[in-house]
Design a protein around this motif. Structure first.
Motif, PDB file in Angstrom:
ATOM      1  N   TRP A   1      46.687  53.572  41.659  1.00 31.39           N
ATOM      2  CA  TRP A   1      45.480  52.499  41.538  1.00 31.39           C
ATOM      3  C   TRP A   1      46.317  51.045  40.924  1.00 31.39           C
ATOM      4  CZ3 TRP A   1      42.127  56.539  38.353  1.00 31.39           C
ATOM      5  CH2 TRP A   1      41.420  56.974  39.276  1.00 31.39           C
ATOM      6  N   SER A   2      47.209  50.997  40.312  1.00 33.58           N
ATOM      7  CA  SER A   2      47.830  49.900  39.723  1.00 33.58           C
ATOM      8  C   SER A   2      48.717  49.076  40.880  1.00 33.58           C
ATOM      9  CB  SER A   2      48.485  50.049  38.438  1.00 33.58           C
ATOM     10  OG  SER A   2      49.803  50.736  38.635  1.00 33.58           O
TER      11      SER A   2
ATOM     12  N   ILE B   1      42.990  46.065  31.278  1.00 31.81           N
ATOM     13  CA  ILE B   1      44.177  45.453  31.338  1.00 31.81           C
ATOM     14  C   ILE B   1      44.510  45.396  32.843  1.00 31.81           C
ATOM     15  CG2 ILE B   1      45.064  46.129  29.023  1.00 31.81           C
ATOM     16  CD1 ILE B   1      46.812  48.193  30.356  1.00 31.81           C
ATOM     17  N   MET B   2      43.700  46.021  33.530  1.00 29.98           N
ATOM     18  CA  MET B   2      43.775  45.883  35.138  1.00 29.98           C
ATOM     19  C   MET B   2      42.638  45.023  35.616  1.00 29.98           C
ATOM     20  SD  MET B   2      45.016  49.446  36.871  1.00 29.98           S
ATOM     21  CE  MET B   2      43.995  50.680  36.244  1.00 29.98           C
ATOM     22  N   GLY B   3      42.161  44.274  34.659  1.00 32.89           N
ATOM     23  CA  GLY B   3      41.147  43.149  35.200  1.00 32.89           C
ATOM     24  C   GLY B   3      39.792  43.575  35.730  1.00 32.89           C
TER      25      GLY B   3
ATOM     26  N   GLY C   1      54.185  39.658  47.158  1.00 33.90           N
ATOM     27  CA  GLY C   1      53.963  39.784  48.907  1.00 33.90           C
ATOM     28  C   GLY C   1      52.537  40.017  48.884  1.00 33.90           C
ATOM     29  N   SER C   2      51.839  40.800  47.802  1.00 35.32           N
ATOM     30  CA  SER C   2      50.111  40.960  48.137  1.00 35.32           C
ATOM     31  C   SER C   2      49.886  41.920  49.095  1.00 35.32           C
ATOM     32  CB  SER C   2      49.426  39.602  48.286  1.00 35.32           C
ATOM     33  OG  SER C   2      49.411  38.739  47.112  1.00 35.32           O
TER      34      SER C   2
ATOM     35  N   GLN D   1      42.596  43.783  43.391  1.00 35.28           N
ATOM     36  CA  GLN D   1      43.297  42.987  42.316  1.00 35.28           C
ATOM     37  C   GLN D   1      44.786  43.195  41.945  1.00 35.28           C
ATOM     38  OE1 GLN D   1      40.963  44.954  41.472  1.00 35.28           O
ATOM     39  NE2 GLN D   1      41.092  45.814  39.683  1.00 35.28           N
ATOM     40  N   MET D   2      44.900  44.453  41.877  1.00 38.91           N
ATOM     41  CA  MET D   2      46.556  45.040  41.729  1.00 38.91           C
ATOM     42  C   MET D   2      47.066  44.757  42.733  1.00 38.91           C
ATOM     43  SD  MET D   2      45.817  45.715  38.695  1.00 38.91           S
ATOM     44  CE  MET D   2      47.476  46.409  38.271  1.00 38.91           C
TER      45      MET D   2
END
Length: 355
Positions: A272-273, A186-188, A319-320, A312-313
């Motif tokens: 981590w997320s 689910i976190m890709g 705002g990335s 990726q999270m």
């Protein structure tokens, strides 16, 4: 090299709560009594929300079932907590551990103290939250089960409790690994990516005994906190409630589901997320009539594992940009151990990037 278990907290000797209650059921020493603000702490009780707690089917997750993965994503994002059914751990395995634990806690204090926690570690029988202003109304048996080199067998209970711990912990390890694989998806990421980020999965078991209390409204069996690892997998008793989680600023009592595990997200998954999945603040209350035993298994990274938001999270965040600093897990534990505050303040002070 410092062992993982020694990172948590040294444990000075404290009175045994179960023995205090056995000697005088009406005795509640001042060091355990909290003021009303500490108990309520800006959060009312919302029992009606208990029925809304997410339920996840592990048998579907392990097959990569898309709808169940979506449910897991929502549970981690909106609650930080869920109950797991169809986990495949046989009833006789959980029953054996419960029966062995009950017999252990019924032993005379001098026999239990043969495996007392040493002053410089958390493994063994005793107390872990000893640096608080107000103490928790509970006694614990804490053991690091995996990896094997962290075991301290001189503070393990005798057979059959030892065998029950071995069998149960092996099964719950499988459950934890399945959940971490699903979190990877689910976190890709690839299925085993989150397990790999741990370097080596460390697995302590905490068996907590919460005696009955003549003034349950004045004490807490376990202070409000979030867990400092990745996941916590808890087996509760079917017929005695005590666990409460904080959801949208309110305390929600968790009604156990027969043969289910309760699972909560820890600080490391939050980091981590990049904050998508929040570690859940929770506590344990007591009651006047019955003691309660709970069984908490923790999934932790190796102390040398580097913890930081995943690329990726970060990109998926508004705002990335990263919300948390890079830190090794051992340093994170050492820094949070120095803090006396309850709740989740440690996450902000140790890991959060303050703009």
């Amino acid at each position: 090299m410092e062992s993982n278990s020694a990172l948590y907290a040294p444990c000075p000797s404290l009175p045994n709560v179960q023995e205090m209650v056995r000697t005088d059921p009406f005795q509640v020493p001042e060091k355990y009594i909290r003021n009303e603000t500490d108990i309520t702490k800006d959060a009312g009780l919302c029992p009606h929300l208990s029925s809304e707690v997410p339920i996840i089917d592990l048998s579907l997750l392990s097959k990569g079932h898309k709808e169940e993965l979506t449910k897991l994503d929502q549970a981690c994002k909106e609650w930080g907590f869920f109950q797991v059914v169809n986990h495949g751990v046989a009833t006789e395995v959980t029953k054996s551990l419960k029966e062995a634990a009950e017999k252990f806690f019924e032993l005379p204090l001098e026999e239990k103290n043969r495996i007392a926690m040493p002053s410089n570690d958390i493994q063994g029988y005793g107390h872990t939250n000893v640096d608080q202003k107000v103490l928790d109304w509970s006694d614990k048996l804490v053991l690091v089960v995996y990896p094997h080199q962290y075991r301290k067998l001189d503070v393990w209970p005798p057979t059959p409790f030892k065998e029950a711990i071995e069998t149960y912990s092996s099964e719950v390890r499988r459950v934890g690994e399945e959940l971490l694989r699903s979190l990877s998806l689910i976190m890709g990421m690839e299925k085993d990516a989150v397990l790999g980020l741990h370097q080596e999965l460390v697995q302590p078991l905490s068996v907590a005994y919460y005696p009955q209390c003549s003034m349950p409204e004045k004490v807490l069996g376990l202070s409000a906190h979030s867990d400092k690892g990745s996941l916590a997998i808890v087996m509760q008793e079917d017929d005695v409630m005590g666990l409460q989680i904080k959801h949208n600023g309110k305390w929600v009592p968790i009604k156990p589901i027969h043969d289910a595990f309760t699972v909560n997200v820890g600080d490391i998954i939050e980091i981590w997320s990049n904050g998508k999945y929040k570690s859940i603040e929770h506590r344990v209350v007591t009651n006047e009539s019955r003691a309660r035993i709970s069984y908490s298994t923790f999934c932790l990274p190796h102390q040398n594992a580097e913890i930081e938001p995943l690329d990726q999270m970060i990109l998926a965040s508004p705002g990335s940009f990263p919300l948390y600093k890079k830190v090794t897990y051992g340093d994170y534990l050492r820094e949070t151990k120095k803090m006396k505050s309850e709740g989740k303040a440690h996450v902000v002070e140790v890991a959060k990037i303050v703009s």
